[in-house]
Write a protein that holds these residues in place. Sequence first.
Motif, PDB file in Angstrom:
ATOM      1  N   GLY A 180     -19.058  60.702  34.780  1.00  0.00           N
ATOM      2  CA  GLY A 180     -17.835  61.342  35.244  1.00  0.00           C
ATOM      3  C   GLY A 180     -16.639  61.173  34.335  1.00  0.00           C
ATOM      4  N   PHE A 181     -16.860  60.627  33.148  1.00  0.00           N
ATOM      5  CA  PHE A 181     -15.773  60.517  32.176  1.00  0.00           C
ATOM      6  C   PHE A 181     -16.380  60.603  30.781  1.00  0.00           C
ATOM      7  CE2 PHE A 181     -17.270  56.197  32.814  1.00  0.00           C
ATOM      8  CZ  PHE A 181     -17.323  55.684  31.529  1.00  0.00           C
ATOM      9  N   SER A 182     -15.557  60.942  29.820  1.00  0.00           N
ATOM     10  CA  SER A 182     -16.032  61.033  28.435  1.00  0.00           C
ATOM     11  C   SER A 182     -15.359  59.950  27.604  1.00  0.00           C
ATOM     12  CB  SER A 182     -15.726  62.410  27.849  1.00  0.00           C
ATOM     13  OG  SER A 182     -14.336  62.661  27.875  1.00  0.00           O
ATOM     14  N   THR A 183     -16.100  59.432  26.652  1.00  0.00           N
ATOM     15  CA  THR A 183     -15.558  58.400  25.761  1.00  0.00           C
ATOM     16  C   THR A 183     -16.352  58.381  24.464  1.00  0.00           C
ATOM     17  OG1 THR A 183     -15.074  56.045  25.520  1.00  0.00           O
ATOM     18  CG2 THR A 183     -17.034  56.621  26.790  1.00  0.00           C
ATOM     19  N   ASP A 184     -15.669  58.041  23.400  1.00  0.00           N
ATOM     20  CA  ASP A 184     -16.339  57.874  22.108  1.00  0.00           C
ATOM     21  C   ASP A 184     -16.765  56.425  21.901  1.00  0.00           C
ATOM     22  OD1 ASP A 184     -15.928  60.559  21.471  1.00  0.00           O
ATOM     23  OD2 ASP A 184     -13.936  60.149  20.629  1.00  0.00           O
ATOM     24  N   LYS A 185     -16.375  55.556  22.829  1.00  0.00           N
ATOM     25  CA  LYS A 185     -16.676  54.133  22.702  1.00  0.00           C
ATOM     26  C   LYS A 185     -18.062  53.807  23.255  1.00  0.00           C
ATOM     27  CE  LYS A 185     -11.824  52.721  23.253  1.00  0.00           C
ATOM     28  NZ  LYS A 185     -10.888  51.899  24.071  1.00  0.00           N
ATOM     29  N   LYS A 186     -18.602  52.683  22.828  1.00  0.00           N
ATOM     30  CA  LYS A 186     -19.837  52.171  23.402  1.00  0.00           C
ATOM     31  C   LYS A 186     -19.558  51.683  24.826  1.00  0.00           C
ATOM     32  CE  LYS A 186     -22.437  52.614  19.704  1.00  0.00           C
ATOM     33  NZ  LYS A 186     -23.605  53.538  19.667  1.00  0.00           N
ATOM     34  N   ILE A 187     -20.522  51.862  25.710  1.00  0.00           N
ATOM     35  CA  ILE A 187     -20.340  51.514  27.117  1.00  0.00           C
ATOM     36  C   ILE A 187     -20.996  50.172  27.419  1.00  0.00           C
ATOM     37  CG2 ILE A 187     -20.936  52.144  29.496  1.00  0.00           C
ATOM     38  CD1 ILE A 187     -20.633  55.061  28.680  1.00  0.00           C
ATOM     39  N   VAL A 188     -20.179  49.248  27.909  1.00  0.00           N
ATOM     40  CA  VAL A 188     -20.642  47.928  28.323  1.00  0.00           C
ATOM     41  C   VAL A 188     -20.556  47.897  29.849  1.00  0.00           C
ATOM     42  CG1 VAL A 188     -20.288  45.437  28.142  1.00  0.00           C
ATOM     43  CG2 VAL A 188     -19.768  46.923  26.188  1.00  0.00           C
ATOM     44  N   MET A 189     -21.689  47.687  30.519  1.00  0.00           N
ATOM     45  CA  MET A 189     -21.759  47.943  31.959  1.00  0.00           C
ATOM     46  C   MET A 189     -22.233  46.742  32.763  1.00  0.00           C
ATOM     47  SD  MET A 189     -23.972  50.980  33.843  1.00  0.00           S
ATOM     48  CE  MET A 189     -23.009  52.296  33.075  1.00  0.00           C
ATOM     49  N   TYR A 190     -21.602  46.603  33.932  1.00  0.00           N
ATOM     50  CA  TYR A 190     -22.070  45.678  34.961  1.00  0.00           C
ATOM     51  C   TYR A 190     -22.378  46.497  36.204  1.00  0.00           C
ATOM     52  CZ  TYR A 190     -22.054  42.400  38.852  1.00  0.00           C
ATOM     53  OH  TYR A 190     -22.402  41.715  39.975  1.00  0.00           O
ATOM     54  N   ILE A 191     -23.559  46.272  36.799  1.00  0.00           N
ATOM     55  CA  ILE A 191     -23.951  46.966  38.024  1.00  0.00           C
ATOM     56  C   ILE A 191     -24.238  45.918  39.095  1.00  0.00           C
ATOM     57  CG2 ILE A 191     -25.561  48.578  39.100  1.00  0.00           C
ATOM     58  CD1 ILE A 191     -26.206  49.667  36.326  1.00  0.00           C
ATOM     59  N   GLY A 192     -23.557  46.016  40.222  1.00  0.00           N
ATOM     60  CA  GLY A 192     -23.818  45.067  41.298  1.00  0.00           C
ATOM     61  C   GLY A 192     -22.575  44.758  42.096  1.00  0.00           C
ATOM     62  N   VAL A 210     -12.482  43.189  23.727  1.00  0.00           N
ATOM     63  CA  VAL A 210     -13.407  44.149  23.097  1.00  0.00           C
ATOM     64  C   VAL A 210     -12.819  45.552  23.244  1.00  0.00           C
ATOM     65  CG1 VAL A 210     -15.827  44.814  22.846  1.00  0.00           C
ATOM     66  CG2 VAL A 210     -15.261  42.655  23.964  1.00  0.00           C
ATOM     67  N   PRO A 211     -11.718  45.829  22.562  1.00  0.00           N
ATOM     68  CA  PRO A 211     -11.044  47.126  22.734  1.00  0.00           C
ATOM     69  C   PRO A 211     -11.850  48.312  22.214  1.00  0.00           C
ATOM     70  CG  PRO A 211     -10.062  45.892  20.921  1.00  0.00           C
ATOM     71  CD  PRO A 211     -11.016  44.956  21.605  1.00  0.00           C
ATOM     72  N   ASN A 212     -12.852  48.046  21.368  1.00  0.00           N
ATOM     73  CA  ASN A 212     -13.653  49.140  20.809  1.00  0.00           C
ATOM     74  C   ASN A 212     -14.820  49.531  21.714  1.00  0.00           C
ATOM     75  OD1 ASN A 212     -14.866  46.631  20.291  1.00  0.00           O
ATOM     76  ND2 ASN A 212     -16.071  47.479  18.581  1.00  0.00           N
ATOM     77  N   ALA A 213     -14.869  48.981  22.942  1.00  0.00           N
ATOM     78  CA  ALA A 213     -15.909  49.324  23.899  1.00  0.00           C
ATOM     79  C   ALA A 213     -15.281  49.692  25.236  1.00  0.00           C
ATOM     80  CB  ALA A 213     -16.883  48.167  24.082  1.00  0.00           C
ATOM     81  N   GLU A 223      -8.122  47.096  41.100  1.00  0.00           N
ATOM     82  CA  GLU A 223      -7.001  47.859  40.561  1.00  0.00           C
ATOM     83  C   GLU A 223      -6.237  47.122  39.464  1.00  0.00           C
ATOM     84  OE1 GLU A 223      -4.569  48.881  43.852  1.00  0.00           O
ATOM     85  OE2 GLU A 223      -6.066  50.234  44.770  1.00  0.00           O
ATOM     86  N   ASP A 224      -6.608  45.871  39.210  1.00  0.00           N
ATOM     87  CA  ASP A 224      -5.821  45.063  38.280  1.00  0.00           C
ATOM     88  C   ASP A 224      -6.385  45.065  36.851  1.00  0.00           C
ATOM     89  OD1 ASP A 224      -8.005  43.777  39.329  1.00  0.00           O
ATOM     90  OD2 ASP A 224      -7.095  41.788  39.380  1.00  0.00           O
ATOM     91  N   TYR A 225      -7.376  45.919  36.568  1.00  0.00           N
ATOM     92  CA  TYR A 225      -7.923  46.021  35.211  1.00  0.00           C
ATOM     93  C   TYR A 225      -7.977  47.488  34.801  1.00  0.00           C
ATOM     94  CZ  TYR A 225      -9.188  41.118  34.760  1.00  0.00           C
ATOM     95  OH  TYR A 225      -9.141  39.749  34.631  1.00  0.00           O
ATOM     96  N   PRO A 226      -6.857  48.046  34.384  1.00  0.00           N
ATOM     97  CA  PRO A 226      -6.813  49.481  34.045  1.00  0.00           C
ATOM     98  C   PRO A 226      -7.682  49.853  32.851  1.00  0.00           C
ATOM     99  CG  PRO A 226      -4.784  48.368  33.392  1.00  0.00           C
ATOM    100  CD  PRO A 226      -5.555  47.390  34.211  1.00  0.00           C
ATOM    101  N   ASN A 227      -8.061  48.867  32.032  1.00  0.00           N
ATOM    102  CA  ASN A 227      -8.907  49.160  30.873  1.00  0.00           C
ATOM    103  C   ASN A 227     -10.398  49.150  31.217  1.00  0.00           C
ATOM    104  OD1 ASN A 227      -8.603  46.399  31.360  1.00  0.00           O
ATOM    105  ND2 ASN A 227      -9.205  45.852  29.264  1.00  0.00           N
ATOM    106  N   VAL A 228     -10.727  48.976  32.499  1.00  0.00           N
ATOM    107  CA  VAL A 228     -12.119  49.003  32.959  1.00  0.00           C
ATOM    108  C   VAL A 228     -12.303  50.185  33.901  1.00  0.00           C
ATOM    109  CG1 VAL A 228     -13.933  47.747  34.193  1.00  0.00           C
ATOM    110  CG2 VAL A 228     -12.297  46.495  32.771  1.00  0.00           C
TER     111      VAL A 228
END
Length: 351
Positions: A180-192, A210-213, A223-228
């Motif tokens: 649901g979003f586009s990005t040129d960065k590598k995606i680092v994911m947590y599921i759970g 890790v600003p490049n991801a 709501e307190d992590y706008p970069n995630v």
Amino acid sequence: MKHIVYLANIRLPTEKAHGIQIMKTCEALARGGAKVTLVVTNRKTIQTDPFEYYKVERNFTIKYAYCPEFIFLGKLGFLLMNVVFSQSCAYHVWKEKPDIVYSRDYLLLLDQMLWSQKKVWEVHDGIWGLAVQMMNISGIVAISNGLKQFYEQRGYKKIVVAHDAVDLKEFATTEKADLGFSTDKKIVMYIGHMYGWKGVDTFLEASNSVPNAQFVVIGGVREDYPNVKFLGYKPYNELPKNQKSADILVIPNSGKTDISRLYTSPLKVFSYMTSGVPIVASDLPSLREILNDSNAFFARADDAESFAKTIHYVLEHPDEAKQKAEQAYKDVQKYTWEARARTILDFFDKI
């Protein structure tokens, strides 16, 4: 044919991982030749057929036992609900007359009406006290070696280890999800889920270094992590495609609690291993029971900077990352629900 009645004080379906684990276990036990009856509460929040929701074969029976809704009474309400549901379960056991009564819930196995039954407890945490000692159980199925050692030290001898597992066919996909979003960065994911002992705060803090991801969480919102990117809860059947869309999958379990450090056997470990995506995990004994230096990368638990450095390393060494992801896929082949069920059924025969 061995008849097993599985007692579970849960809503079904549920968005929580224990619903998957219980349904897959029942399906595999039935495939292994047992007659299985799963008894759950009649409380429901998701109005969907459980077999459809979890894509599980209809080879066992689900029965709904009465359980009142007293959550508004707090701890007293929870106790009353357990007492009433326990009695409802005892009635079903009396009616079914099984060979084995099986449960993850020691409070259900404690019911005096079940004392004449052969009971087996599947343990997911190191719990001890008078109630546990009074259960009069025939054996323990432990989901980790850490739990086996915990109960052996307290005098239990009939214990088998059956780690959690994965449905390999269910995760055999090359398709990636549209997040649901586009990005040129590598995606680092947590599921759970975002429980404290899952270490999600460490994952979130690492994102600052890790600003490049692009860090992504599926399973909760903050709501307190706008970069995630927080994508909220996603249905279980979307999990294979969701994890395929990542470049790194993270298991940031905290080392501050025994359940996380020593006892857990997270379902996400096994599902992640099927993905072909490199894994970064907390360096904990519980996770080391399945993961190792040949199939995963490790960071210090509860140390955001260590996770950030490890994630940087993975991104900068794609060949090594690919090699470890491929090894993880090879290693997970033995952790199927069918293999787990065989271990449990063989244990039932011995006791």
